[in-house]
Design an enzyme around this catalytic site. Structure first.
Site, PDB file in Angstrom:
ATOM      1  N   ARG A  46       0.850  -1.204   0.000  1.00  0.00           N
ATOM      2  CA  ARG A  46       0.000   0.000   0.000  1.00  0.00           C
ATOM      3  C   ARG A  46       0.881   1.249   0.000  1.00  0.00           C
ATOM      4  O   ARG A  46       0.580   2.250  -0.626  1.00  0.00           O
ATOM      5  CB  ARG A  46      -0.941   0.013   1.217  1.00  0.00           C
ATOM      6  CG  ARG A  46      -1.646   1.352   1.376  1.00  0.00           C
ATOM      7  CD  ARG A  46      -2.837   1.379   2.328  1.00  0.00           C
ATOM      8  NE  ARG A  46      -2.744   0.465   3.429  1.00  0.00           N
ATOM      9  CZ  ARG A  46      -1.969   0.644   4.524  1.00  0.00           C
ATOM     10  NH1 ARG A  46      -1.205   1.713   4.625  1.00  0.00           N
ATOM     11  NH2 ARG A  46      -1.952  -0.247   5.480  1.00  0.00           N
ATOM     12  N   TYR A  98     -17.338  16.669 -15.072  1.00  0.00           N
ATOM     13  CA  TYR A  98     -17.802  15.282 -14.993  1.00  0.00           C
ATOM     14  C   TYR A  98     -18.795  15.144 -13.831  1.00  0.00           C
ATOM     15  O   TYR A  98     -18.517  15.594 -12.711  1.00  0.00           O
ATOM     16  CB  TYR A  98     -16.596  14.352 -14.812  1.00  0.00           C
ATOM     17  CG  TYR A  98     -17.001  12.931 -14.535  1.00  0.00           C
ATOM     18  CD1 TYR A  98     -17.878  12.258 -15.387  1.00  0.00           C
ATOM     19  CD2 TYR A  98     -16.538  12.261 -13.408  1.00  0.00           C
ATOM     20  CE1 TYR A  98     -18.276  10.953 -15.117  1.00  0.00           C
ATOM     21  CE2 TYR A  98     -16.926  10.954 -13.136  1.00  0.00           C
ATOM     22  CZ  TYR A  98     -17.804  10.319 -13.999  1.00  0.00           C
ATOM     23  OH  TYR A  98     -18.210   9.037 -13.734  1.00  0.00           O
ATOM     24  N   ASP A 170      -8.119  19.359 -14.116  1.00  0.00           N
ATOM     25  CA  ASP A 170      -8.432  17.991 -14.535  1.00  0.00           C
ATOM     26  C   ASP A 170      -8.149  17.947 -16.035  1.00  0.00           C
ATOM     27  O   ASP A 170      -8.885  18.526 -16.836  1.00  0.00           O
ATOM     28  CB  ASP A 170      -9.903  17.687 -14.215  1.00  0.00           C
ATOM     29  CG  ASP A 170     -10.328  16.289 -14.659  1.00  0.00           C
ATOM     30  OD1 ASP A 170      -9.658  15.705 -15.536  1.00  0.00           O
ATOM     31  OD2 ASP A 170     -11.349  15.800 -14.158  1.00  0.00           O
ATOM     32  N   LYS A 195      -8.823   6.958 -19.159  1.00  0.00           N
ATOM     33  CA  LYS A 195      -9.244   7.442 -20.476  1.00  0.00           C
ATOM     34  C   LYS A 195      -8.076   7.400 -21.472  1.00  0.00           C
ATOM     35  O   LYS A 195      -7.599   6.334 -21.809  1.00  0.00           O
ATOM     36  CB  LYS A 195      -9.855   8.834 -20.307  1.00  0.00           C
ATOM     37  CG  LYS A 195     -10.886   8.913 -19.167  1.00  0.00           C
ATOM     38  CD  LYS A 195     -12.100   8.115 -19.483  1.00  0.00           C
ATOM     39  CE  LYS A 195     -13.057   7.814 -18.355  1.00  0.00           C
ATOM     40  NZ  LYS A 195     -13.029   8.451 -17.100  1.00  0.00           N
TER      41      LYS A 195
HETATM   42  O1  P1T Z   1     -13.909   7.169 -13.774  1.00  0.00           O
HETATM   43  P1  P1T Z   1     -12.723   7.670 -12.994  1.00  0.00           P
HETATM   44  O2  P1T Z   1     -11.428   7.090 -13.424  1.00  0.00           O
HETATM   45  O3  P1T Z   1     -12.940   7.603 -11.521  1.00  0.00           O
HETATM   46  O4  P1T Z   1     -12.559   9.229 -13.361  1.00  0.00           O
HETATM   47  C1  P1T Z   1     -13.520  10.194 -13.093  1.00  0.00           C
HETATM   48  C2  P1T Z   1     -13.426  11.332 -14.097  1.00  0.00           C
HETATM   49  C3  P1T Z   1     -12.753  12.490 -13.744  1.00  0.00           C
HETATM   50  N1  P1T Z   1     -12.634  13.537 -14.608  1.00  0.00           N
HETATM   51  C4  P1T Z   1     -13.161  13.483 -15.839  1.00  0.00           C
HETATM   52  C5  P1T Z   1     -13.021  14.653 -16.763  1.00  0.00           C
HETATM   53  C6  P1T Z   1     -13.850  12.336 -16.254  1.00  0.00           C
HETATM   54  O5  P1T Z   1     -14.355  12.327 -17.507  1.00  0.00           O
HETATM   55  C7  P1T Z   1     -13.992  11.237 -15.364  1.00  0.00           C
HETATM   56  C8  P1T Z   1     -14.746  10.004 -15.725  1.00  0.00           C
HETATM   57  N2  P1T Z   1     -15.597  10.195 -16.801  1.00  0.00           N
HETATM   58  C9  P1T Z   1     -16.448   9.286 -17.331  1.00  0.00           C
HETATM   59  C10 P1T Z   1     -16.589   8.034 -16.887  1.00  0.00           C
HETATM   60  C11 P1T Z   1     -17.216   9.778 -18.486  1.00  0.00           C
HETATM   61  O6  P1T Z   1     -17.815   8.964 -19.221  1.00  0.00           O
HETATM   62  O7  P1T Z   1     -17.249  11.001 -18.693  1.00  0.00           O
END
Ligand code: P1T
Length: 379
Positions: A46, A98, A170, A195
């Protein structure tokens, strides 16, 4: 080092014990010590893991930063970051972001006393109206999700600096290939590496990157203390994904441009949101702070109803109807009922997110096939 070389080489080294060119997956929970406290830099997985260490270094290098801190998801990264703040602290955020980030802020962190202001930052001057002595952080996405608004990072950094607040970007939609917020004055960059960085829709992961040692040390502490860490196999997939980010992004940009122009002239489409259009309200800012315009876009239908959008979403063959973005395959989504369903309708409409809004993550397939698919779905 130029970006195309950086994504392949920066921050990573062959495995010191074997020479393996790809960092091995150190699938272990603990590390044997010669005696209490006598170890090789690794105690418990961890706290540290060699696969994660390489990824943290590679991601930091990708964003021209010194310190990378990885988490089990993008939201875990954001959640950990918010633990730096105290009850009464105020945070100013983009109002187009998001839906899961919005939900984390409103439904989780507000009850611990953080106060959030959600505003349109397309004009950075709008921030001044909600700044107070309690403002500790400005949080923005650019391009925004899903309206593809562009926010001037340098202008926001100047405002944040004057207010003694941190600026966090972000950078998920742009990826480190198209934009490097630390170079523009941001204090911290956040990625949902799920992504574009991963790029193959096979891993959920998040990271924070900074040049500030004090902030980095606090985040390493929280990473271990709270424990939202990624597993070594996920770190391996991210290390592999990062190596092809630049070539994938080039094709995402090419395909994105072709599809945005196709949609714009379609008789059933009323509006296309894509920051590469010269008449996009903040196109000059996009041109100045990004190296390309990417494969994300959204569009509205003349028949501005949920039903009309649903019909398109259920008719595409190549574009898969799914949440997420940034993979090699094209995805189509309906923010109002999918990614942004946690935002109340009134607030959503007031922020410009129409009922018929459809979001595309344009992949790296042949653009002609993708256009043909959209043509039959819209027809
Ligand atoms: O899904 P995760 O890895 O926890 O990330 C969250 C997140 C944070 N910031 C942005 C700009 C994002 O697009 C996302 C996650 N977004 C999607 C799952 C979506 O379909 O837009």
């Amino acid at each position: 080092m130029k970006p195309d070389t950086k994504f392949i080489h920066a921050g990573v080294h062959p495995d010191p014990s074997t020479g393996a060119i790809m960092t091995p997956i150190y699938q272990t929970s603990t590390f044997v010590q010669e005696g209490p406290g006598k170890h090789k830099g690794y105690e418990y997985a961890r706290t540290q893991n060699p696969t994660r260490t390489q990824l943290q270094n590679a991601l930091a290098a990708a964003e021209n930063g010194k310190y990378g801190i990885c988490f089990g998801s993008g939201l875990a990264a954001t959640d950990t970051f918010l633990k730096l703040f105290k009850p009464g602290d105020e945070i100013i955020c983009t109002n187009d972001l998001y839906g899961g980030t919005y939900r984390l802020m409103r439904k989780v962190w507000e009850q611990y006393g953080l106060k959030f202001h959600f505003i349109n930052m397309s004009a950075a001057g709008n921030i001044s109206a909600v700044l107070t002595p309690a403002t500790k952080m400005i949080w923005l996405e650019t391009p925004t999700n899903p309206l593809m608004r562009i926010i001037d990072i340098s202008a926001c950094a100047a405002i944040a600096k004057k207010a003694n607040a941190m600026l966090v970007v972000d950078n998920t939609f742009a990826s480190p290939y198209l934009q490097n917020p630390l170079d523009l004055g941001a204090d911290v960059v956040m990625h949902s590496a799920t992504k574009y960085i991963g790029g193959h829709s096979d891993v959920v992961h998040g990271c924070l990157i900074t040049n500030d040692k004090t902030v980095a040390d606090q985040l390493y502490f929280l990473q271990n203390a709270c424990g939202a860490v990624p597993g070594p196999q996920d770190c391996f997939l991210l290390l592999r994904g990062l190596k092809t980010l630049h070539v994938r992004m080039q094709r995402h940009c090419e395909n994105g441009e072709k599809i945005a122009h196709y949609l714009r002239q379609h008789p059933k489409v009323s509006k296309v949101h894509w920051c590469g259009f010269e008449d996009h309200p903040n196109h000059p800012v996009a041109k100045a702070q990004m190296r390309g315009f990417g494969g994300m876009m959204s569009f509205e239908l003349k028949d501005n109803t949920v039903a009309a959008a649903e019909k398109v979403l259920s008719s595409t063959q190549l574009f898969a109807c799914a949440e997420s973005l940034g993979g090699v395959e094209s995805l189509i989504g309906h923010p109002a009922s999918m990614t942004h369903a946690s935002i109340p309708r009134e607030e959503r409409i007031a922020n410009g997110l129409a009922d018929s809004l459809i979001r595309l993550s344009v992949g790296i397939e042949d653009a002609e096939d993708l256009i043909e698919d959209l043509a039959q779905a819209l027809g």
